[in-house]
Design a protein around this motif. Structure first.
Motif, PDB file in Angstrom:
ATOM      1  N   HIS A 250      20.281  -8.564   5.513  1.00  0.00           N
ATOM      2  CA  HIS A 250      19.851  -8.332   6.889  1.00  0.00           C
ATOM      3  C   HIS A 250      18.858  -9.406   7.329  1.00  0.00           C
ATOM      4  N   TYR A 251      18.019  -9.844   6.395  1.00  0.00           N
ATOM      5  CA  TYR A 251      17.085 -10.921   6.728  1.00  0.00           C
ATOM      6  C   TYR A 251      17.851 -12.187   7.122  1.00  0.00           C
ATOM      7  N   ALA A 252      18.909 -12.495   6.400  1.00  0.00           N
ATOM      8  CA  ALA A 252      19.725 -13.667   6.734  1.00  0.00           C
ATOM      9  C   ALA A 252      20.343 -13.518   8.124  1.00  0.00           C
ATOM     10  N   VAL A 253      20.814 -12.323   8.428  1.00  0.00           N
ATOM     11  CA  VAL A 253      21.390 -12.077   9.756  1.00  0.00           C
ATOM     12  C   VAL A 253      20.331 -12.274  10.834  1.00  0.00           C
ATOM     13  N   GLU A 254      19.155 -11.710  10.609  1.00  0.00           N
ATOM     14  CA  GLU A 254      18.084 -11.796  11.601  1.00  0.00           C
ATOM     15  C   GLU A 254      17.607 -13.225  11.821  1.00  0.00           C
ATOM     16  N   THR A 255      17.732 -14.052  10.820  1.00  0.00           N
ATOM     17  CA  THR A 255      17.275 -15.442  10.948  1.00  0.00           C
ATOM     18  C   THR A 255      18.403 -16.387  11.347  1.00  0.00           C
ATOM     19  N   GLY A 256      19.507 -15.834  11.834  1.00  0.00           N
ATOM     20  CA  GLY A 256      20.556 -16.654  12.422  1.00  0.00           C
ATOM     21  C   GLY A 256      21.671 -17.086  11.505  1.00  0.00           C
ATOM     22  N   ASP A 257      21.854 -16.415  10.379  1.00  0.00           N
ATOM     23  CA  ASP A 257      22.914 -16.785   9.438  1.00  0.00           C
ATOM     24  C   ASP A 257      23.747 -15.546   9.083  1.00  0.00           C
ATOM     25  N   PRO A 258      24.476 -14.987  10.058  1.00  0.00           N
ATOM     26  CA  PRO A 258      25.170 -13.720   9.837  1.00  0.00           C
ATOM     27  C   PRO A 258      26.277 -13.762   8.783  1.00  0.00           C
ATOM     28  N   ARG A 259      26.940 -14.876   8.633  1.00  0.00           N
ATOM     29  CA  ARG A 259      28.029 -14.941   7.649  1.00  0.00           C
ATOM     30  C   ARG A 259      27.482 -14.884   6.226  1.00  0.00           C
ATOM     31  N   ARG A 260      26.388 -15.588   5.969  1.00  0.00           N
ATOM     32  CA  ARG A 260      25.754 -15.478   4.660  1.00  0.00           C
ATOM     33  C   ARG A 260      25.149 -14.097   4.494  1.00  0.00           C
ATOM     34  N   GLY A 261      24.644 -13.546   5.573  1.00  0.00           N
ATOM     35  CA  GLY A 261      24.117 -12.190   5.512  1.00  0.00           C
ATOM     36  C   GLY A 261      25.182 -11.185   5.121  1.00  0.00           C
ATOM     37  N   LEU A 262      26.373 -11.334   5.690  1.00  0.00           N
ATOM     38  CA  LEU A 262      27.480 -10.435   5.352  1.00  0.00           C
ATOM     39  C   LEU A 262      27.869 -10.540   3.881  1.00  0.00           C
ATOM     40  N   TYR A 263      27.744 -11.731   3.323  1.00  0.00           N
ATOM     41  CA  TYR A 263      28.037 -11.902   1.899  1.00  0.00           C
ATOM     42  C   TYR A 263      27.151 -10.971   1.067  1.00  0.00           C
ATOM     43  N   PHE A 264      25.857 -10.941   1.372  1.00  0.00           N
ATOM     44  CA  PHE A 264      24.949 -10.088   0.613  1.00  0.00           C
ATOM     45  C   PHE A 264      25.143  -8.611   0.958  1.00  0.00           C
ATOM     46  N   LEU A 265      25.473  -8.321   2.206  1.00  0.00           N
ATOM     47  CA  LEU A 265      25.726  -6.928   2.576  1.00  0.00           C
ATOM     48  C   LEU A 265      26.977  -6.403   1.864  1.00  0.00           C
ATOM     49  N   ASP A 266      27.978  -7.261   1.709  1.00  0.00           N
ATOM     50  CA  ASP A 266      29.173  -6.866   0.949  1.00  0.00           C
ATOM     51  C   ASP A 266      28.824  -6.612  -0.518  1.00  0.00           C
ATOM     52  N   ARG A 267      27.976  -7.466  -1.081  1.00  0.00           N
ATOM     53  CA  ARG A 267      27.541  -7.255  -2.468  1.00  0.00           C
ATOM     54  C   ARG A 267      26.773  -5.946  -2.593  1.00  0.00           C
ATOM     55  N   ALA A 268      25.939  -5.652  -1.619  1.00  0.00           N
ATOM     56  CA  ALA A 268      25.168  -4.405  -1.652  1.00  0.00           C
ATOM     57  C   ALA A 268      26.092  -3.194  -1.642  1.00  0.00           C
ATOM     58  N   ALA A 269      27.183  -3.276  -0.895  1.00  0.00           N
ATOM     59  CA  ALA A 269      28.119  -2.154  -0.800  1.00  0.00           C
ATOM     60  C   ALA A 269      28.798  -1.881  -2.145  1.00  0.00           C
ATOM     61  N   GLN A 270      28.923  -2.898  -2.976  1.00  0.00           N
ATOM     62  CA  GLN A 270      29.575  -2.731  -4.274  1.00  0.00           C
ATOM     63  C   GLN A 270      28.764  -1.850  -5.226  1.00  0.00           C
ATOM     64  N   TYR A 271      27.483  -1.680  -4.939  1.00  0.00           N
ATOM     65  CA  TYR A 271      26.625  -0.848  -5.796  1.00  0.00           C
ATOM     66  C   TYR A 271      26.567   0.598  -5.317  1.00  0.00           C
ATOM     67  N   GLN A 272      27.303   0.912  -4.258  1.00  0.00           N
ATOM     68  CA  GLN A 272      27.338   2.285  -3.769  1.00  0.00           C
ATOM     69  C   GLN A 272      28.629   2.958  -4.229  1.00  0.00           C
ATOM     70  N   ASP A 273      28.533   4.260  -4.466  1.00  0.00           N
ATOM     71  CA  ASP A 273      29.711   5.022  -4.886  1.00  0.00           C
ATOM     72  C   ASP A 273      29.616   6.431  -4.319  1.00  0.00           C
ATOM     73  N   SER A 274      30.406   7.338  -4.852  1.00  0.00           N
ATOM     74  CA  SER A 274      30.461   8.701  -4.324  1.00  0.00           C
ATOM     75  C   SER A 274      29.141   9.450  -4.473  1.00  0.00           C
ATOM     76  N   ARG A 275      28.275   8.971  -5.363  1.00  0.00           N
ATOM     77  CA  ARG A 275      26.976   9.629  -5.563  1.00  0.00           C
ATOM     78  C   ARG A 275      25.885   9.072  -4.657  1.00  0.00           C
ATOM     79  N   THR A 276      26.193   8.031  -3.917  1.00  0.00           N
ATOM     80  CA  THR A 276      25.197   7.394  -3.059  1.00  0.00           C
ATOM     81  C   THR A 276      24.771   8.341  -1.941  1.00  0.00           C
TER      82      THR A 276
END
Length: 321
Positions: free
Chosen positions: A132-158
């Motif tokens: 989100h910091y990357a998105v806020e500082t004007g780099d949304p595509r790199r921000g999405l890369y990290f947001l996608d990585r963050a989603a990989q750590y979530q599961d049915s117990r999240t």
């Protein structure tokens, strides 16, 4: 899992220890965990209403102390979880002060320590924060890369709060690159999960993530897509729920940008003045920079333009805020 339960089960200490302030000597490892983690919770609660000018050095100093203690005595999941939270707070405060190099470095540290703790939800939280910091500082595509990585750590117990928060961040990022379908899908996910959660705060969040809080991200995402009516409606829902000065001011600047696009500069200028006053008071370069950018998009005809310009010039002439 709420924060009290987390403190009992994951950190293995009584939830009231850090709050009440134990007066005895630090003896056991659990006592040491409580002593090292306690200040971070206080700092996080103060962050939205206390100047980052004063909090940032305190957080940095505590991070250095915590690193030494963990290295010497707490090389465990508990210790690394503490370090991750301290580094994450230091990153947020550095970002608020406009120190992008330190912010990136501390976010990377917070992710590294979270991975060492082997707590997936903490890894997700810190990785998404960097995204989100990357998105806020004007780099949304790199921000999405990290947001996608963050989603990989979530599961049915999240917890639903974590799902809602991450979906909101993804919606803002997708809005920034103009992907309408993905933005709307993320917003639906956020709303669905925000409505499901309980009222208790869930670690590592200090406060419950409600539908009203989700509305602020919805407003930003819809504005990026050009849905000005939907953005205004979301903003009207969000703003009453934002009581802390700094987050409220950031929301005002976001809305003011929308109003400028809609050619409603009188109201935009008024909001900019209010936001800049808070930015000065609370030492937030993040707010100041956004007001500067906003002013560059405005004409000189609005009623408060002279006052706003005078305040911005004052930033260069005063020794301190």
């Amino acid at each position: 899992m709420d924060r009290k339960t987390f403190l009992r089960s994951t950190l293995g200490v009584g939830a009231g220890v850090a709050i009440t302030g134990a007066t005895g000597l630090v003896g056991s490892q659990d006592d040491l965990v409580s002593a090292v983690s306690g200040p971070t919770q206080y700092y996080r609660r103060m962050e939205s209403s206390v100047s980052s000018q004063y909090l940032a050095p305190a957080a940095e100093g505590h991070l250095q102390l915590a690193k030494q203690i963990v290295q010497d005595k707490l090389r465990s999941s508990k210790g690394f979880a503490i370090l991750s939270e301290v580094a994450g707070l230091a990153a947020w405060l550095a970002a608020d002060r406009g120190d992008s190099a330190t912010a990136r470095a501390r976010y990377k540290e917070s992710i590294h320590y979270a991975e060492s703790s082997r707590i997936p939800l903490l890894v997700s939280y810190m990785t998404a924060s960097l995204g989100h910091y990357a998105v806020e500082t004007g780099d949304p595509r790199r921000g999405l890369y990290f947001l996608d990585r963050a989603a990989q750590y979530q599961d049915s117990r999240t917890p639903a709060a974590a799902r809602a928060w991450l979906a909101c961040l993804r919606a803002v990022a997708y809005g920034a690159i103009g992907d309408r379908a993905q933005t709307l899908d993320a917003l639906r996910t956020a709303q669905r999960n925000a409505d499901r959660q309980t009222s208790d705060a869930q670690w590592p969040w200090m406060f419950a993530f409600t539908s009203a809080k989700a509305a602020r991200y919805q407003s930003s995402a819809l504005a990026a897509l050009g849905d000005y009516s939907g953005s205004c409606t979301a903003y009207a829902t969000a703003i009453p729920a934002i009581t802390a000065p700094k987050p409220r001011s950031l929301a005002k600047v976001e809305y003011a940008n929308l109003l400028v696009t809609m050619r409603q500069e009188e109201e935009a200028c008024r909001l900019a003045v209010e936001a800049l006053q808070a930015g000065q008071q609370y030492g937030s370069e993040r707010i100041v920079e956004r007001v500067r950018d906003l002013r560059s998009r405005m004409s000189t005809a609005c009623r408060d333009a002279e006052l706003l310009d005078h305040m911005l010039i004052g930033l260069y002439t005063k020794e301190r805020w």
